[in-house]
Write a protein that holds these residues in place. Structure first.
Motif: not given
Length: 476
Positions: A331-345
């Motif tokens: 299993l791979i845990v995939v965190y989606n919608k990273a484009d909606k996050n705020q911050g650097g990187g």
């Protein structure tokens, strides 16, 4: 289909292209009298009968006075043809009605309908190909990615045949040396020192490498099952579309949009995968949606890799932890919608997806997938997909050699025969080391040559031939 049923005098015919509207359709014929039989329904019989091999003849296919279609005939003369027999391929317009009408006329004119794989079978019987190349034909037809096609093309070009032939030469040279020793023995020598085992040890290593190649080749042929799972609105359908690069699944902000699973073939770093988009996991009173949730859990238990999606703007909850804890598949845990996050990187973390909040989830991850780091992606923009594909590839190819310098095996039948040859060679080396008689070593080496002969078709029972060609399409 086997050698005892093969009648070279019979002329056969079949449709060689899909029965679907297309620019061109092909009806393929082969056999001793195929040119003569076809000339009876061709508008220019004399031109066809006098045609040289590897030439084209223009005209009409006619049923009596009725014209069926305007065609080009590709004429091949034995032995310079795919089957090694006289052949004519009819290139007609690609409408299903036209192609079917021509095939029906062929059958009425004296041709027999070809069996599955009969053209390739005739090529094998007539010495135009060996079994490794024949099986590669079907592999190419069935391939789902460029990588799987490339592997099969290597075998079609003769890479496996050449490797088997080279190994056989090593064994034959050793066998010849032993035969000389049997004829002219030197009493003072022990069996362990009576012949040079260098070639035999080389053959052993190369046979083992071939056996080991089967798992990797099987992956590229059969593909893997990759299941997308997660709570509603985690972005499974968006990721499904992103991997396929087309809008296959309906994407909506409404929870429970996907109630059943969708599947499609996709390529992940050249590996063919059956990708499953599933219903979101949640408690629901909707009977249909609840059934979809149950199907999701069932699919996950039969997956090669589970991609568990979590909305990175929301973070994990107890339901996520429960699923991950109970999942027994990689299993791979995939965190989606990273484009909606705020911050650097390029892919910053939302507060609820920070490391301290993820710790409880990953402490529950099964041991076989705990080594996999979480992946942060945006199915919308495609960011992070390269890292995700790398993780999937790492799991699917664990312990496999995917970059090969020599040929790989193309079927379970080949693997069984090469495994038998390997065991015979290993037993021969053990017999020599344990000072058995040279006759025992000779028997082992002869058995290994017989096993390798089965791979290429030098020694192959009729029932094996039947099982190989019965899986081909009719036109091949």
């Amino acid at each position: 289909m086997n050698a005892s049923q093969y009648t070279p005098e019979e002329s056969i015919s079949s449709i060689a292209t899909a029965l679907a509207p297309a620019a061109l359709g092909i009806v393929r014929t082969s056999g001793k009298d195929c040119i003569q039989l076809l000339s009876k329904v061709f508008s220019r019989p004399k031109a066809l009968l006098q045609a040289q091999g590897n030439t084209l003849v223009y005209g009409w296919i006619k049923d009596g006075d009725s014209r069926i279609d305007e065609v080009m005939l590709a004429v091949y003369k034995a032995p310079k043809s795919f089957t090694g027999e006289d052949m004519v391929e009819i290139f007609c317009h690609g409408g299903p009605a036209v192609v079917t009408a021509i095939q029906n006329l062929m059958l009425k004119s004296g041709f027999r309908a070809a069996n599955r794989g009969e053209y390739t079978f005739r090529a094998f019987i007539n010495g135009k190909t060996d079994l490794t190349k024949a099986e590669a034909v079907k592999e190419i037809i069935d391939s789902h990615t460029d990588a799987s096609r490339s592997h099969a093309v290597g075998r079609l070009a003769g890479s496996l045949f050449e490797e088997i032939d080279s190994i056989k030469k090593l064994i034959i040279d050793t066998l010849a040396a032993i035969e000389v020793e049997i004829e002219y023995p030197e009493d003072e020598e022990t069996i362990a020192d009576s012949f040079d085992k260098t070639d035999l040890e080389t053959a052993q290593k190369r046979l083992k490498s071939l056996v080991d190649s089967w798992k990797s080749e099987k992956l590229y042929q059969d593909g893997a099952r990759v299941v997308l799972a997660g709570r509603t609105n985690a972005g499974k359908s968006s990721l499904f579309n992103a991997i396929l690069k087309e809008e296959r699944a309906i994407v909506s902000d409404i929870e429970g949009t996907t109630r059943d699973w969708l599947e499609s073939w996709a390529s992940i770093n050249g590996i063919p995968v059956r990708l499953f988009d599933t219903a979101g996991l949640r408690q629901t009173d909707d009977v249909i949606e609840a059934r979809g949730v149950e199907l999701t859990k069932n699919l996950a238990t039969d997956a090669d890799v589970v991609l568990y999606l979590i909305d990175s703007t929301v973070g994990p909850n107890d339901d996520d932890k429960t699923f991950i804890q109970n999942c027994t598949e990689p299993l791979i845990v995939v965190y989606n919608k990273a484009d909606k996050n705020q911050g650097g990187g390029s892919l910053p973390l939302a507060p609820k997806s920070s490391p301290e909040n993820l710790a409880p989830v990953f402490s529950a991850t099964p041991s076989d997938s705990s080594s996999q780091s979480p992946v942060y992606i945006s199915a919308k923009t495609g960011s992070g997909l390269k890292d995700l594909f790398a993780q999937i590839t790492k799991i699917l190819t664990a312990g496999l050699s995917t970059e090969r310098e020599q040929a790989g095996l193309g079927s379970a039948r080949q693997k069984t025969a090469v495994q038998e040859a390997l065991e015979c060679v290993e037993h021969a080396l053990e017999s020599a080391q344990d000072n058995y008689t040279l006759d025992a070593v000779v028997q082992d080496l002869e058995d290994s040559l017989d096993a390798l002969g089965e791979v290429t078709g030098d020694v192959t029972p009729d029932d094996v031939l039947g099982s190989i060609f019965a899986n081909f399409c009719v036109g091949k």
